[in-house]
Structures are given as C-alpha cells and as structure tokens.
Design an enzyme around this catalytic site. Structure first.
Site, PDB file in Angstrom:
ATOM      1  N   GLU A 129      22.848  32.140  36.912  1.00  0.00           N
ATOM      2  CA  GLU A 129      23.009  33.366  37.874  1.00  0.00           C
ATOM      3  C   GLU A 129      22.720  34.559  37.381  1.00  0.00           C
ATOM      4  O   GLU A 129      23.150  34.891  36.283  1.00  0.00           O
ATOM      5  CB  GLU A 129      24.759  33.048  37.984  1.00  0.00           C
ATOM      6  N   VAL A 153      34.100  32.769  31.812  1.00  0.00           N
ATOM      7  CA  VAL A 153      35.530  33.285  31.618  1.00  0.00           C
ATOM      8  C   VAL A 153      36.412  32.322  32.126  1.00  0.00           C
ATOM      9  O   VAL A 153      37.518  32.153  31.650  1.00  0.00           O
ATOM     10  CB  VAL A 153      35.606  34.634  32.157  1.00  0.00           C
ATOM     11  N   GLY A 154      35.907  31.632  33.526  1.00  0.00           N
ATOM     12  CA  GLY A 154      36.669  30.714  33.936  1.00  0.00           C
ATOM     13  C   GLY A 154      37.198  29.567  33.242  1.00  0.00           C
ATOM     14  O   GLY A 154      38.040  28.988  33.173  1.00  0.00           O
ATOM     15  N   GLU A 163      37.645  30.711  40.921  1.00  0.00           N
ATOM     16  CA  GLU A 163      36.583  30.703  41.746  1.00  0.00           C
ATOM     17  C   GLU A 163      35.431  31.592  41.114  1.00  0.00           C
ATOM     18  O   GLU A 163      35.454  32.668  40.454  1.00  0.00           O
ATOM     19  CB  GLU A 163      36.996  32.005  43.073  1.00  0.00           C
ATOM     20  N   CYS A 222      28.909  36.676  44.649  1.00  0.00           N
ATOM     21  CA  CYS A 222      28.863  35.217  44.439  1.00  0.00           C
ATOM     22  C   CYS A 222      28.096  34.514  45.138  1.00  0.00           C
ATOM     23  O   CYS A 222      27.702  33.345  44.878  1.00  0.00           O
ATOM     24  CB  CYS A 222      30.312  34.589  44.156  1.00  0.00           C
ATOM     25  N   LYS A 249      45.494  42.180  37.154  1.00  0.00           N
ATOM     26  CA  LYS A 249      44.655  42.681  36.322  1.00  0.00           C
ATOM     27  C   LYS A 249      43.403  43.117  36.859  1.00  0.00           C
ATOM     28  O   LYS A 249      42.555  42.203  37.008  1.00  0.00           O
ATOM     29  CB  LYS A 249      44.626  42.122  34.775  1.00  0.00           C
ATOM     30  N   GLY A 274      35.720  35.337  38.863  1.00  0.00           N
ATOM     31  CA  GLY A 274      34.617  35.695  38.078  1.00  0.00           C
ATOM     32  C   GLY A 274      33.759  34.713  37.438  1.00  0.00           C
ATOM     33  O   GLY A 274      33.452  33.889  38.250  1.00  0.00           O
ATOM     34  N   SER A 275      33.162  34.866  36.505  1.00  0.00           N
ATOM     35  CA  SER A 275      32.285  34.126  35.990  1.00  0.00           C
ATOM     36  C   SER A 275      32.670  32.709  35.619  1.00  0.00           C
ATOM     37  O   SER A 275      33.893  32.577  35.181  1.00  0.00           O
ATOM     38  CB  SER A 275      31.390  34.811  34.615  1.00  0.00           C
TER      39      SER A 275
END
Ligand code: NAP
Ligand code: MG
Length: 496
Positions: A384, A231-232, A249, A283, A174, A227-228
C-alpha cells in the site's frame, strides 16, 4: 494561537504533561491551526475511569432516547457542515468537495444511528421443547477505545462513535495527531447535543503513548481501530492479551478492471476519481488498473491525458482537483516507492516527483503518477503506497484480470467496468474483496451498507450498516421455560 484541551468526564482539561503538538496545514506548513495536548497514560486512565463510571447510567437509557441525542448531533453537524468541511480541508488537505462528503458521511451515520435506536434487532426462534420460548437481544459491550487515522477525520470517528454510543457503550477516543481539530469539533457537537459526562472522552496524543495505553488498559472492553495493517497487528497482539473485543479496519491495494467492452469514458472518470481523490490516501483508493489488451493502449492514453492535466493545489480553491498529501514523511514514503518501482523495472510514464513552484513549496504536493509494465509480484504492485500513484496491468481476458486483482494480501475494495452481465457476475463471485463495484470506482461507500475487507484488510468485522452493531454489542440469549417442569434439551424427547 489556539490551545486545545482534552475532554474527560464532561470537562475540557489542559494537558497534564504540559507538552503539546502542532496541527499544521499540509497545503501550507507555515500555517499552524492549533496546538493539542501530548497526553500521557495517566490521562487515558482518568478517561477510562470516567467512561467506566458513566457506563451504568448510559446503558440504562432506552436506545431510542440515546438515538435522539445522536439526531441532535446530526442536526448540529448539518448546520455546521460548511464550516467543519473547511476545517477538514485545512488540516487534512483533501479538496473541499471531498471534505463536504466526509462531513456528510458523519451526518448520514448519525441519522442512521438515530433510526437504529428504534430497531437494534435481534431474533426469536423456536425451541426444540414445548412450552419454551427462545430469543436474543443486544447489550452494550462496555468501555470502547476508539482509534482512528487522519484520512477521514469526520467520517471514520462517526462510523465508530455514533453506533458505539447508540448501543449504550461509553468511549475513550484517541484521534490522529495529523487531524485532531475535526475530532475536537465532533466531540464538542456531542457535548452540545447532550451526551452526559463521562460517556464520550477525548484524549489527544500519539499512538505510541495514548494509543498503547488504551490497548493495554484492563478496564477497556473493546477496541475499534482503523489504520494500517502493521498497527492493526500490534493492536491484536496487545489487546488480545486482555481478551478485548477487537475490530480492525486496515489497509488496501484496490484495483479497477476495465474490460474491452467497457464504456471507456465512464471507466476513465471512475479511475481518475478512484486513483487521485484524497491524493490516493484512501483505504479504498484505486492503486492498480487492470485493462484488457484490446483497449489497453487507448485507455492508458486517455488516463494519461487526464492525469497530466489534473489541477493540483490548495483544496480550499474550488477549481483544484487534487490536494497535498498529509505530511512530509508521507511524501517521502510515496517518493521512496516511486524509486523502488523504477529499480524494479516498472516504467514511470507520468509524475514521480514533488511539485515545485511558489504555490507548492510550502506544502506537500506530489504529481499524479503512473507506472506501466509493472510486474504483478513487485513491491509497488503489492504494498500500500497511500499516495497518488497508479500501476497499470495488461491482461488477455476476464479470468486473468481477476487473477491479477486477487494477487494481493489485501482485500478491501474492487471494481469492474464492463457491459457484459456474464463478466460482471463472474467478477462479483470470484473477486476476493469485501466490496465490489460494477461500473463504479473503488471508492464511494454508503453508510448503511457493510464496509470492510477480507485477508489482511481486517479481522472479519464490518462497519456500516447494521453489521456495525455486531461490533458494538454483545448478544444475550434467553430461554424462557413456562412448562412448569424441568425440561432437558437434547435429552428429553418431545411427545404429543
Ligand atoms: P496508522 O499509522 O496505523 O495510524 C492510525 C491510528 O493509530 C493513529 O491514530 C495512530 O496514532 C494510531 N497508532 C499508531 N501506533 C499505534 C500503537 N502502537 N498503538 C495504538 N495506536 C497507534 O495509520 P495512518 O497512517 O494514520 O492511516 C493510514 C492507514 O489507514 C492506511 O493503511 C489505510 O489503508 C488505513 N485505513 C483503513 C480504512 C478501512 O476502513 N479499512 C479506512 C481508512 C484508512 P498517531 O496519531 O500517532 O499517528
Ligand atoms: Mg500515522
């Protein structure tokens, strides 16, 4: 207008929902690059079924032969490098020079995976009993759900998909709604290279529908996500319920230290590149610069002059040094942080606003921004921002520099500029981060070295290098007893 399709079980198929999302150019929002399916959980289900069915066959192919397909993919990507890099700049905004680097990372990773096909090492080790042999080897995990962000549209899917396939897994991919065309091109290349049907499946759509369906799907065995951190954490929660193997990551709040003995010209080039490449949307971007008090004023002045004169614009123009940010909501988020910083009492000395003028009004261009007098515990020092915003800190010595650097919940990349080996060694040892550069910026990872971070940057995995194969394989331990009798470990004692 070009209408793109999902790729499921070796076929390009139209959106079942009949709904599409637009992919636009962040340098010129009037330019629609294409429309892509807003897929549903049904399409995820079909893709998972195809991946599950294809797994047995794909896993049975010897790894060196799977590697040869990836070598072909590398060669196609190499041939199409310029064209794909231009697509990447159009949909992501990063300047062409960086887009070429993004594509090159995909090429390097494919070649590296090809080589790994003839290694994929495990180990042998002695048994505690005689006439017994012990070894381990790597098996694929199964069906992997791969979810990536928009900031490295070729490199990041390559880092995951190539090793996943080399190891014998099948994939449901995705890609991000903000950079779907590179994902399409990458999967097209894998198809052309000869990846069999069902082995790679591409399902376009949103994180909230397609992403969530992947997390919850009982037949997905592993998830590899970049991703962020927000969401992780969600992924760990949902996919943890079905005990999937999960690699995360996540975000960073990376810093560069500049000591009083540093080569300031070199430190300046590194800091500018680290802070403003990809408009700070990496990142590993340098979002904090920690400078020794003896050179603070001089270095800040040098940095200010360079930042002020950075050429911002459409990344397709080779003379441009910084492109737009990805979309309007990212632009707003960055600006909100600037307002927060001002309220927190930090001093805004450069930027802090959207660029205006005819060449900027249709895109999302933000001025290179600098804050000084930043309190180490303030939000702009801690969170961030993911934009071209840098915070400066003044410190009295190496110990304070490292303390300020470590004062964050993230731990991805870090850097120190110094000519003093003792200070460099101290930094290497004490900095809490997955990556430390000496006399180089916080950005610039190479595909054959481990990549990842500590603290809230991840959950302990490393992509890149051979460590990525720990994510995409399971270890089988084998004991071979050729003594011809029952030998009991821990109970029988060896006698000559
Ligand atoms: P994001 O919002 O976390 O999105 C990343 C991906 O996850 C997108 O494909 C997104 O879909 C999808 N997603 C969103 N919600 C989801 C859900 N509930 N379930 C499953 N998938 C979901 O991150 P981003 O804003 O795109 O990217 C920036 C972040 O990535 C930054 O924090 C950056 O530090 C991090 N990053 C980390 C690394 C690293 O290696 N450590 C590298 C690059 C970037 P949509 O398409 O709907 O957005
Ligand atoms: Mg997003």
């Amino acid at each position: 207008m070009m209408e793109y399709k999902n790729y499921i079980n070796g076929k390009w198929v139209s959106s079942k929902s009949g709904k599409y999302f637009e992919n636009r150019n962040p340098a010129n929002w009037d330019e629609i690059i294409g429309i892509f399916p807003l897929s549903t959980s049904d399409e995820v289900d079909e893709a998972v079924k195809a991946a599950k069915k294809a797994f047995k066959y794909w896993a049975s192919i010897p790894a060196p032969k799977r590697g040869e397909i990836l070598r072909k993919a590398a060669e196609i990507l190499m041939k199409r490098k310029e064209e794909i890099s231009r697509i990447l700049t159009r949909e992501n905004g990063k300047i062409l020079k960086e887009a070429r680097g993004d594509t090159q990372e995909g090429i390097d990773t494919a070649f590296y995976a090809f080589g790994e096909g003839r290694r994929l090492f495990s180990y042998t080790t002695p048994s505690e009993l005689p006439n017994k042999f012990c070894l381990t080897f790597r098996r694929p995990v199964g069906v992997f759900g791969i979810i990536t962000p928009w900031n490295f549209p070729i490199a990041l899917p390559s880092w995951k998909i190539f090793p996943a396939l080399l190891a014998g897994n099948t994939v449901v991919f995705k890609p991000p709604v903000d950079a779907p065309l590179c994902a399409y091109e990458l999967v097209k290349i894998l198809e052309e290279a000869g990846v069999p049907e069902g082995v790679i499946n591409l399902v376009f759509g949103s994180g909230s529908v397609v992403g969530e369906a992947i997390l919850a799907h009982p037949d997905i065995d592993g998830i590899a996500f970049t991703g962020s951190s927000e969401v992780g954490a969600r992924i760990a929660e949902v996919a943890g319920k079905t005990l999937k193997k999960i690699s995360l990551e996540l975000g960073g709040k990376n810093a560069q230290i500049v000591m009083d003995d540093a080569n300031l010209e070199l430190a300046l080039e590194g800091a500018i590149w680290g802070a403003y490449a990809t408009a700070g949307q990496r990142c590993t971007a340098t979002s904090r610069i920690i400078v020794h008090e003896k050179v603070y004023d001089e270095f800040l002045e040098m940095f200010y002059e360079r930042a002020k004169n950075l050429k911002v614009g459409n990344g397709l123009d080779e003379s441009v040094e910084m492109g737009p940010v990805i979309n309007e909501s990212q632009l707003k988020k960055i600006h909100e942080y600037v307002e927060i910083g001002k309220k927190e009492g930090a001093k805004l000395i450069l930027g802090g606003e959207r660029l205006k003028g005819e060449e900027y009004d249709k895109g999302f261009f933000y001025k290179p921004t600098i804050f000084t007098d930043v309190s180490p515990n303030s939000r702009i020092a801690q969170e961030e921002i993911f934009g071209p915003v840098v915070c400066f800190f003044k410190v009295k010595d190496i110990d304070e520099a490292i303390e300020v650097l470590n004062n964050t919940k993230y731990g991805l990349s870090s850097s120190i500029y110094t000519q003093d080996i003792n200070k460099a060694m101290k930094a290497i040892e004490k900095i809490e981060a997955g990556i430390t550069y000496i006399n180089g910026p916080t950005i610039g990872a190479e595909c054959h070295l481990p990549f990842g971070g500590v603290k809230n940057t991840g959950n302990g995995h490393r992509e890149g290098g051979w460590t990525v194969y720990d994510i995409f394989t399971e270890i089988k331990t084998v004991y071979i007893d050729y003594s011809g009798k029952l030998q009991k470990a821990q109970i029988d004692t060896w006698e000559s």
